[in-house]
Design a protein around this motif. Structure first.
Motif, short mmCIF file in Angstrom:
data_model
loop_
_atom_site.label_atom_id
_atom_site.label_comp_id
_atom_site.label_asym_id
_atom_site.label_seq_id
_atom_site.Cartn_x
_atom_site.Cartn_y
_atom_site.Cartn_z
N UNK A 1 26.30 7.68 41.21
CA UNK A 1 25.55 6.43 41.39
C UNK A 1 26.13 5.34 40.50
N UNK A 2 26.42 5.68 39.26
CA UNK A 2 26.97 4.68 38.33
C UNK A 2 28.35 4.23 38.78
N UNK A 3 29.13 5.13 39.34
CA UNK A 3 30.46 4.76 39.84
C UNK A 3 30.32 3.79 41.01
N UNK A 4 29.37 4.02 41.89
CA UNK A 4 29.15 3.12 43.01
C UNK A 4 28.73 1.73 42.53
N UNK B 1 32.86 -3.77 28.14
CA UNK B 1 33.07 -3.69 29.60
C UNK B 1 31.83 -3.15 30.29
N UNK B 2 31.14 -2.19 29.68
CA UNK B 2 29.90 -1.68 30.27
C UNK B 2 28.82 -2.76 30.26
N UNK B 3 28.73 -3.52 29.15
CA UNK B 3 27.78 -4.64 29.12
C UNK B 3 28.05 -5.61 30.27
N UNK B 4 29.31 -5.88 30.57
CA UNK B 4 29.63 -6.86 31.62
C UNK B 4 29.07 -6.40 32.97
N UNK B 5 29.10 -5.11 33.23
CA UNK B 5 28.50 -4.62 34.47
C UNK B 5 26.98 -4.77 34.41
N UNK B 6 26.39 -4.48 33.25
CA UNK B 6 24.95 -4.70 33.10
C UNK B 6 24.58 -6.16 33.29
N UNK B 7 25.41 -7.07 32.80
CA UNK B 7 25.17 -8.50 32.96
C UNK B 7 25.26 -8.89 34.44
N UNK C 1 33.24 3.86 33.02
CA UNK C 1 31.86 3.42 32.92
C UNK C 1 30.92 4.54 33.36
N UNK C 2 31.20 5.13 34.52
CA UNK C 2 30.34 6.17 35.05
C UNK C 2 30.40 7.44 34.21
N UNK C 3 31.60 7.79 33.76
CA UNK C 3 31.77 9.01 32.96
C UNK C 3 31.00 8.92 31.65
N UNK C 4 31.05 7.76 31.01
CA UNK C 4 30.42 7.61 29.70
C UNK C 4 28.91 7.44 29.78
#
Length: 271
Positions: free
Chosen positions: A67-70, A117-123, A54-57
């Motif tokens: 920050x995104x990894x955290x 999977x990235x959307x799920x974190x955004x949700x 997620x953070x890498x992309x």
């Protein structure tokens, strides 16, 4: 006597298989060794690997990878369902996509899986009241994967989005469990109206390439929407619709269209 604590991670057959497949890649293609170690073998859990990806992309000059990894680590630590859904989505892709032969392929190479999977974190961010960060994640998903899912949309588990070019899912859309859709699908509104304005897709629905489902309508469980259709009215369960505008042309043809992935019409179809 106090109970001894174990440092061994709980048994996770999906993650263990992914790691085994990654070792096979390292053996067969040594030039991919660094990629496999950085993305998979270096991580103790599937959630850690997902957070890393997620953070890498989604990293950018505006928000760093750290920050995104955290953010992702926090999401997976606070909502176990995210990891469960990620595994269900992976198995859905493996079972339904004939081009998927290994568990690691969706996580490493398939942008539909990665975008979901990235959307799920955004949700998760949206539901946590972090609306601006969720909106940033939505923007980066769209930029990186060509998939635009509003973080307020509600999407179940066991989702397979094949090819995933030009997917649009609106703010008040609801997608049930075990849904399959192909590229260029839109779950959108019909104008400038506010409020609840997007489709509600039942469990087990199959949505063909290029289909547009528009408005606050219901698509019943285990139905099929043919490629290129424009759906503007409710679809009953276990039906097949096709055309512009779409109309019912028959039954779904099988109990679970999203799993069988059968897009063909039988000889009795009026089309």
């Amino acid at each position: 006597m106090p109970e001894l604590k174990s440092n061994v991670a709980p048994l996770d057959p999906v993650w263990q298989r992914i790691r085994s497949e990654a070792l096979d890649v390292v053996r067969d293609e040594p030039l991919m060794g660094g990629v496999m170690h950085n993305n998979l073998l270096h991580h103790s859990t599937m959630e850690c690997a997902l957070a890393f990806r997620f953070a890498l992309k989604l990293k950018s000059p505006e928000i760093s990878e750290q920050i995104l990894r955290e953010i992702a680590d926090e999401a997976y630590a606070n909502n176990a369902w995210l990891g469960q859904a990620a595994r269900a989505d992976m198995l859905a892709v493996y079972d339904r996509d004939p081009a998927c032969h290994r568990y690691l392929q969706p996580l490493m190479y398939f942008k539909g899986y990665q975008a979901v999977q990235a959307y799920r974190i955004g949700h998760w961010l949206w539901n946590s009241g972090r609306v601006d960060m969720a909106s940033f994640v939505q923007m980066r998903i769209s930029e990186m994967f060509g998939v635009d899912i509003h973080p307020a949309a509600r999407i179940g588990k066991g989702i397979m989005i094949d090819h995933a070019h030009s997917i649009v899912i609106g703010e008040t859309a609801v997608v049930g469990d075990d849904v399959s859709m192909l590229h260029s699908v839109t779950l959108g509104g019909t104008g400038k109206e506010d409020g609840d304005r997007h489709p509600k897709i039942g469990n087990g629905v199959l949505i063909g390439a290029g289909a547009k489902v528009l408005g606050n309508i219901k698509v019943g469980c285990c139905s099929r929407i043919a490629a290129g259709s424009v759906v503007l009215a409710d679809v009953p369960p276990s039906a097949t619709v096709a055309g512009v505008p779409a109309r019912i042309i028959g039954e779904a043809g099988c109990p679970q269209p999203s799993i069988s992935m059968n897009h063909q019409f039988d000889d009795q179809s009026p089309l």
